[in-house]
Enzyme design. Structure first.
Site, PDB file in Angstrom:
ATOM      1  N   TYR A   1       1.046  -5.936   1.147  1.00 22.98           N
ATOM      2  CA  TYR A   1       2.299  -5.176   1.059  1.00 22.98           C
ATOM      3  C   TYR A   1       2.199  -3.868   1.859  1.00 22.98           C
ATOM      4  O   TYR A   1       3.105  -3.515   2.626  1.00 22.98           O
ATOM      5  CB  TYR A   1       2.576  -4.897  -0.417  1.00 22.98           C
ATOM      6  CG  TYR A   1       3.865  -4.182  -0.710  1.00 22.98           C
ATOM      7  CD1 TYR A   1       5.081  -4.868  -0.695  1.00 22.98           C
ATOM      8  CD2 TYR A   1       3.876  -2.825  -1.023  1.00 22.98           C
ATOM      9  CE1 TYR A   1       6.274  -4.203  -0.985  1.00 22.98           C
ATOM     10  CE2 TYR A   1       5.057  -2.161  -1.314  1.00 22.98           C
ATOM     11  CZ  TYR A   1       6.247  -2.862  -1.290  1.00 22.98           C
ATOM     12  OH  TYR A   1       7.425  -2.204  -1.572  1.00 22.98           O
TER      13      TYR A   1
ATOM     14  N   LYS B   1       4.430  -2.733   5.126  1.00 24.09           N
ATOM     15  CA  LYS B   1       5.308  -1.554   5.126  1.00 24.09           C
ATOM     16  C   LYS B   1       4.875  -0.538   6.181  1.00 24.09           C
ATOM     17  O   LYS B   1       5.720   0.134   6.788  1.00 24.09           O
ATOM     18  CB  LYS B   1       5.338  -0.921   3.736  1.00 24.09           C
ATOM     19  CG  LYS B   1       5.974  -1.823   2.666  1.00 24.09           C
ATOM     20  CD  LYS B   1       7.421  -2.157   2.995  1.00 24.09           C
ATOM     21  CE  LYS B   1       8.127  -2.890   1.873  1.00 24.09           C
ATOM     22  NZ  LYS B   1       9.544  -3.166   2.160  1.00 24.09           N
TER      23      LYS B   1
END
Ligand code: NAP
Length: 247
Positions: free
Chosen positions: A154, A158
């Protein structure tokens, strides 16, 4: 209403931050494409956009699939003739410590969070550059800047979204397309509701403003970045995190 007459696509708009963004843009006058995996679950967002007096288009799309994204943009152009605003909000987590992280969970998170942002941005750039107007906001995360235990996939997705944002901002500024990111801290949505109570409590202690964020806190930042007042802001990462990270 600064967005009167504008057409906005919001991905992952069935719930959480996406839903709040869809409602906020509608409140400011935009017609909203409610784009998500399950059109049944998007129905509530559609109803609230319409209640605000704006048009809503309920589109089923998996942002990880470029053909579906392309079909969505074609559908919007056919129905409403243009796209002015894109909010790349759809995102997922598949948390695990790196040694236990399955390759499929690494790939899935990158495919949705990063490739999804690439697909949607690429698909709207042609109509936006042609009309010499566009506002793109990518929902990144505090985790893309700070890192977070259990979220290597994740965080990488990002952080990559932030690099992507700055690059596309440079490439299309001359066409009056601005591209910015909002990096939320910890926001009270389905994504964080699964966290154990003690983890939430520890998190809360690290937030100077003393609470988790609300989807509306993020929606307000997005509304600003797509407004006329933000016309001279591009390639920026706006942190909305209650002071948890002061970047
Ligand atoms: P959420 O409540 O889980 O909502 C995400 C929405 O996106 C869901 O409706 C989900 O549908 C949809 N979605 C997932 N995969 C999709 C795909 N492939 N194509 C289209 N739609 C898809 O999450 P949220 O907390 O509102 O998060 C929204 C964004 O903010 C995400 O990018 C997230 O990474 C980011 N963010 C959230 C936080 C936070 O603390 N909540 C913090 C920083 C950043 P399903 O439910 O059917 O999967």
């Amino acid at each position: 209403m600064s967005l009167a007459g504008k057409v906005a696509i919001v991905t992952g708009a069935a719930q959480g931050i996406g839903r709040a963004v869809a409602e906020e843009l509608a409140r400011d006058g935009a017609d909203v494409v409610v784009a998500d995996l399950d059109p049944g679950r998007s129905q509530e967002t559609v109803a609230s956009v319409e209640k605000l007096g704006r048009r809503a288009l309920n589109v089923k799309v998996n942002v990880a699939d470029f053909n579906e994204v392309k079909a969505m943009v074609d559908q919007v152009l056919k129905a409403w003739g243009k796209v002015d605003v894109l909010v790349n909000n759809a995102g997922i987590t598949r948390d695990a410590l790196l040694l236990r992280m399955k390759e499929e969970d690494w790939n899935l998170v990158l495919q949705v969070n990063l490739n999804g942002t690439f697909h949607c941005t690429k698909a709207v750039l042609q109509p936006m550059t042609k009309q010499r107007y566009g506002r793109i906001v990518n929902i990144a995360s505090i985790v893309g800047v700070m890192g977070n235990v259990g979220q290597a996939n994740y965080a990488a997705s990002k952080a990559a979204v932030i690099g992507f944002t700055k690059t596309v901002a440079r490439e299309y500024a001359s066409r009056n397309v601005t591209v910015n990111a909002v990096a939320p801290g910890f926001i009270d949505t389905a994504m964080t509701q699964g966290l154990p109570a003690d983890v939430k409590e520890t998190l809360q202690k690290q937030i100077p403003l003393g609470r988790l964020g609300r989807p509306e806190d993020i929606a307000a930042a997005v509304r600003f970045l797509v407004s006329e007042e933000a016309a001279y802001i591009t390639g920026h990462v706006l942190h909305v995190n209650g002071g948890m990270l002061m970047a």
